[in-house]
Design an enzyme around this catalytic site. Structure first.
Site, short mmCIF file in Angstrom:
data_model
loop_
_atom_site.label_atom_id
_atom_site.label_comp_id
_atom_site.label_asym_id
_atom_site.label_seq_id
_atom_site.Cartn_x
_atom_site.Cartn_y
_atom_site.Cartn_z
CB THR A 1 10.29 50.46 54.85
OG1 THR A 1 8.63 49.71 54.36
CG2 THR A 1 10.66 50.22 56.55
CD GLN B 1 2.23 52.32 51.60
OE1 GLN B 1 3.18 52.04 52.29
NE2 GLN B 1 2.28 51.67 50.17
CG HIS C 1 0.94 48.67 50.95
ND1 HIS C 1 1.25 48.56 49.55
CD2 HIS C 1 2.58 48.81 51.27
CE1 HIS C 1 2.42 48.39 49.90
NE2 HIS C 1 3.10 48.71 50.96
CG ASN D 1 4.68 45.80 47.92
OD1 ASN D 1 4.28 44.94 46.71
ND2 ASN D 1 5.51 46.40 48.47
CE1 TYR E 1 4.60 43.47 54.25
CE2 TYR E 1 4.23 44.98 52.26
CZ TYR E 1 4.79 44.91 52.93
OH TYR E 1 6.95 45.26 53.19
NE ARG F 1 3.07 51.33 45.54
CZ ARG F 1 4.19 51.05 45.71
NH1 ARG F 1 4.98 50.78 46.68
NH2 ARG F 1 5.26 52.11 45.11
CG ASN G 1 6.28 40.11 51.57
OD1 ASN G 1 6.60 39.03 52.47
ND2 ASN G 1 6.10 41.14 51.50
N GLY H 1 11.50 55.93 43.74
CA GLY H 1 11.65 55.39 45.55
C GLY H 1 13.15 56.10 45.58
NE ARG H 2 16.16 50.17 46.20
CZ ARG H 2 16.81 49.14 46.63
NH1 ARG H 2 17.76 49.37 46.14
NH2 ARG H 2 16.13 48.16 47.13
#
Length: 358
Positions: A23, A96, A173, A176, A178, A225, A233, A315-316
């Site tokens: 994100t 995604q 997705h 996480n 969601y 995923r 969350n 990712g990062r």
């Protein structure tokens, strides 16, 4: 093996390095992708596969400020800028689809948008809004069966629009915390109807969404995923979690999906996904398996070599290194990410990370 070509169903990838969804909150105009985002993704097109940031299939799923959507023509046209730029560099890209569900604040939703979830329990923690600063999450309304069928249709429509926008496929997705995981997770899903109460009931929405998307664009273009044991969350482990996810993946395998992508958050302090479960999930899925979570070149190579994954997502490292694949090939030093610009509008900390000197 990380730099070997790979066939992702019908999609030829030039290497096995996957850019994880990240994100970045740069869709500043009515949640519509733009030329800045096209530049960002094109810079990273040397990845074997790019998975975009979470993109809502519904106005109700735009829980975070400035995240993109994929439910109207303006968003399709915006995403075309991205897919054309990535394909021009020889890259492959899937979108995604992320409905935030209860991970939301009303101030982030467009007019008429509503915060919905499996049950009426509010997500713990706070949510950033551009108009009110950080606020507690908005209490959700528990979805009716009619709401659920509407959401399934929204995912199917977004899948079709993704192909119109030039994507090579989609990723659902279901991780996480969601919306899709809000149904999967017994700590969040308190329903007593056919969409809750049992492992089969909790898996039902994800399977209906996967089938609807596959019917729309072909199962070979639909990935997913998952993050079993993730705590993000308000999720977390629950009794029977491993058995539930194995049953889910067996059914997803029967559909012939493009891939299963499993995320382990232990690198950032969350409980690990048990090693045996990851092995069992891979064995349960007759197709490509992506592993994510704190991987670097060495750990990615080891996972591929030991057969624990077919593709390795990072990712990062991709966020801060547009040329990450070249840097890993050369064992060159990596740029460090700047967390204070992860979610801020504009080019700073987005498209200005330096590449290696030619």
């Amino acid at each position: 093996m990380l730099f070997d070509a790979f066939s992702l169903r019908a999609i030829p990838l030039k290497n096995r390095a996957v850019m994880s969804p990240l994100t970045r909150s740069r869709a500043v105009d009515n949640n519509t992708p733009n030329s800045l985002m096209a530049t960002y993704y094109a810079q990273r097109a040397s990845a074997g596969l790019i998975i975009t940031e979470g993109t809502s299939p519904s106005p109700n799923g735009l829980g975070y400020a400035r995240i993109p959507g994929l439910f109207n023509d303006a968003q399709v046209q915006g995403w075309k800028l991205v897919t054309e730029a990535v394909h021009a560099k020889g890259g492959k890209i899937v979108v995604q689809l992320m409905h935030t569900g209860r991970v939301s604040h009303q101030a982030n939703l467009p007019a008429g948008g509503e915060v919905l979830s499996a049950s009426a329990e509010t997500c713990p923690g706070q949510m950033w809004t551009d108009t009110q600063g950080s606020q507690p999450h908005t209490p959700p309304r528990a979805m009716t069966e009619a709401d659920i069928q509407t959401a399934v249709g929204e995912y199917a429509t977004a899948a079709r629009l993704a192909i119109e926008a030039g994507f090579d496929g989609i990723e659902l997705h279901a991780a996480n915390g969601y919306l899709l995981e809000q149904f999967l997770n017994a700590n969040i899903n308190r329903r007593t109807d056919g969409y809750g109460g049992t492992a089969e009931g909790r898996n039902r929405l994800v399977l209906e969404v996967a089938r609807a998307a596959a019917k729309e664009i072909g199962a070979e273009r639909v990935g997913i995923r998952l993050s079993p044991h993730g705590v993000f969350n308000g999720a977390g482990a629950f009794e029977g979690v491993d058995e539930q996810y194995l049953a889910l993946v067996e059914e997803l395998s029967a559909l012939g999906l493009m891939y299963v992508h499993v995320l382990d958050h232990s690198a950032i302090g969350a409980p690990p996904v048990p090693a045996k479960l990851k092995v069992d999930l891979k064995a349960a899925f007759d197709g490509p398996f992506i592993l994510a979570g704190g991987l670097d070149k060495a750990s990615a190579q080891l996972a591929l070599r030991e057969g624990r994954a077919d593709l390795a997502a990072m990712g990062r490292a991709f966020l801060a290194n547009p040329d990450l694949v070249d840097r890993m090939r050369q064992d060159a030093p990596l740029n460090a990410p700047a967390p204070d610009t992860f979610y801020t509008p504009g080019a700073k900390g987005y498209i200005d990370y330096p590449a290696l000197a030619a």
